[in-house]
Each structure stands twice: as C-alpha cells, then as structure tokens.
Design an enzyme around this catalytic site. Structure first.
Site, mmCIF file in Angstrom:
data_model
loop_
_atom_site.group_PDB
_atom_site.id
_atom_site.type_symbol
_atom_site.label_atom_id
_atom_site.label_comp_id
_atom_site.label_asym_id
_atom_site.label_seq_id
_atom_site.Cartn_x
_atom_site.Cartn_y
_atom_site.Cartn_z
ATOM 1 N N GLU A 64 0.833 -1.209 0.000
ATOM 2 C CA GLU A 64 0.000 0.000 0.000
ATOM 3 C C GLU A 64 0.865 1.256 0.000
ATOM 4 O OE1 GLU A 64 -2.892 -0.582 3.152
ATOM 5 O OE2 GLU A 64 -3.920 -2.116 1.968
ATOM 6 N N GLU A 75 -1.757 -10.129 -6.033
ATOM 7 C CA GLU A 75 -1.743 -10.976 -7.227
ATOM 8 C C GLU A 75 -0.901 -10.349 -8.332
ATOM 9 O OE1 GLU A 75 -4.283 -9.996 -5.415
ATOM 10 O OE2 GLU A 75 -5.944 -11.416 -5.427
ATOM 11 N N CYS A 112 -9.532 -9.293 -7.315
ATOM 12 C CA CYS A 112 -10.302 -8.163 -7.841
ATOM 13 C C CYS A 112 -10.276 -8.172 -9.377
ATOM 14 C CB CYS A 112 -9.753 -6.837 -7.302
ATOM 15 S SG CYS A 112 -8.251 -6.284 -8.125
ATOM 16 N N CYS A 115 -6.918 -7.475 -11.121
ATOM 17 C CA CYS A 115 -5.988 -8.614 -11.032
ATOM 18 C C CYS A 115 -6.409 -9.719 -11.997
ATOM 19 C CB CYS A 115 -5.911 -9.132 -9.603
ATOM 20 S SG CYS A 115 -4.989 -8.022 -8.517
HETATM 21 N N1 THU Z 1 -6.133 -6.467 -2.449
HETATM 22 C C1 THU Z 1 -5.326 -7.414 -3.008
HETATM 23 O O1 THU Z 1 -4.135 -7.505 -2.679
HETATM 24 N N2 THU Z 1 -5.877 -8.243 -3.921
HETATM 25 C C2 THU Z 1 -7.160 -8.189 -4.366
HETATM 26 O O2 THU Z 1 -7.527 -8.923 -5.259
HETATM 27 C C3 THU Z 1 -8.087 -7.263 -3.750
HETATM 28 C C4 THU Z 1 -7.536 -6.311 -2.752
HETATM 29 C C5 THU Z 1 -5.540 -5.529 -1.480
HETATM 30 C C6 THU Z 1 -5.469 -4.107 -1.960
HETATM 31 C C7 THU Z 1 -5.449 -3.361 -0.660
HETATM 32 O O3 THU Z 1 -4.100 -3.264 -0.226
HETATM 33 C C8 THU Z 1 -6.221 -4.224 0.310
HETATM 34 O O4 THU Z 1 -6.306 -5.513 -0.295
HETATM 35 C C9 THU Z 1 -7.626 -3.721 0.600
HETATM 36 O O5 THU Z 1 -8.335 -3.499 -0.563
#
Ligand code: THU
Length: 160
Positions: A64, A75, A112, A115
């Site tokens: 982040e 991912e 998501c 990804c």
């Molecule tokens: N996040 C992922 O790493 N992968 C996903 O497929 C969905 C969300 C992360 C992004 C962010 O750092 C945290 O999860 C909350 O959304």
C-alpha cells in the site's frame, strides 16, 4: 434476439486439508507471503503464490501507499515478479489468501477485477489455463479452472 448461457464450474474444498499436497504447499507459501505484506492503511493483508512450469514458486503480497491508488494488489505483485524473473514461462497455478486486522475472514476472497484482467493477459499468451485457488484466512477454498472462467467477456489484444 437470443439468449446465451455460459456455464462455469468451480470446485469448493471444505478446507485447506482437502487440497492435494502440491496446492496445500502453494497455499502455505501464499500464507507466508502475507507476513511480508505492507498494508498499514487497510489492515487487510493479501498473499499470493504462483507455481511456474519449471517448479519454482514466486510469491507476492499487497503493497500500500499513503497515496492510496499508488498501492498494488498481491496478485499483480506476484505475477509481475514472476514474469520479470522468468519471462515467457508457463504459469500453472496461483494460490491466494488473506488476513484482516479486524476480523477472521472465513469466506474465500476472490481476486479483484484488475488482477483478473492482468492474470488473463498471461493466460492468453501461454494458451494454457491458469488454475486459481482462493480462500480467506480459514475455511473453504475455491478453485477456478482458468482466468477465462473468472472473467467472461473480457477485453484482450484481439480487439486492438
Ligand atoms: N487487495 C489485493 O491484494 N488483492 C485483491 O484482489 C483485492 C484487494 C488488497 C489491496 C489493498 O491493499 C487491500 O487488499 C484492501 O483493498
């Protein structure tokens, strides 16, 4: 006018203990990757582990940023790391798991949309499906047989 029915099958495992040794090991790598995530803003840590055709496992985790959109999902960190280290190698499987600082996530967390789109690019290029296994912190694991199954009617290079 006509109706188009698309049918997709997923496998649902009751828990990690139902997985084969290979997938269970891959999921353990994803779980270890969680501990290296940098998620101070959401408190939602994600780990991903990718199995390549040469038997190597490449992991990734979410990273982040104080400027929120500059962060990246686990991912995509994993797939870009794999592709940058082993270009053009076939990607066999990806395992994804999460850990939240506020609750125990007991439902499978699917990747998501961005990804899915990113992973699909590599699946199309290699002309071989990538299996996707995803879970929460505990509980059920869902297996999708391909990215195409997770992202029907996708955008790809054929449109360009
Ligand atoms: N996040 C992922 O790493 N992968 C996903 O497929 C969905 C969300 C992360 C992004 C962010 O750092 C945290 O999860 C909350 O959304």
């Amino acid at each position: 006018m006509k109706e188009l029915n698309k049918q997709t099958s997923f496998v649902i495992y009751k828990s990690i203990s139902e997985l084969t040794n290979e997938i269970s090991d891959l999921m353990q790598h994803a779980k270890k990757a969680i501990s290296r995530a940098y998620a101070p803003y959401s408190g939602f840590q994600v780990g991903a582990a990718i199995l390549l055709a040469n038997g190597k496992i490449v992991t990734g985790n979410n990273q982040e940023n104080a400027a929120y959109p500059s962060g990246m999902c686990a991912e995509r960190v994993a797939i870009w790391s794999a592709s940058s280290r082993y270009p053009n190698i076939v990607i066999k499987k990806i395992a994804i798991t999460v850990k939240s600082s506020t609750k125990q996530v007991d439902q499978p967390v699917a990747p998501c949309g961005a990804c899915r789109q990113t992973l699909l690019e590599y699946e199309i290029n290699q002309k071989e499906p990538i299996e996707v296994f995803f879970m929460g912190e505990i509980g059920k694991v869902i297996k999708a047989n391909s990215l195409q199954d997770l992202l029907p009617f996708s955008f790809d290079q054929s449109f360009l």
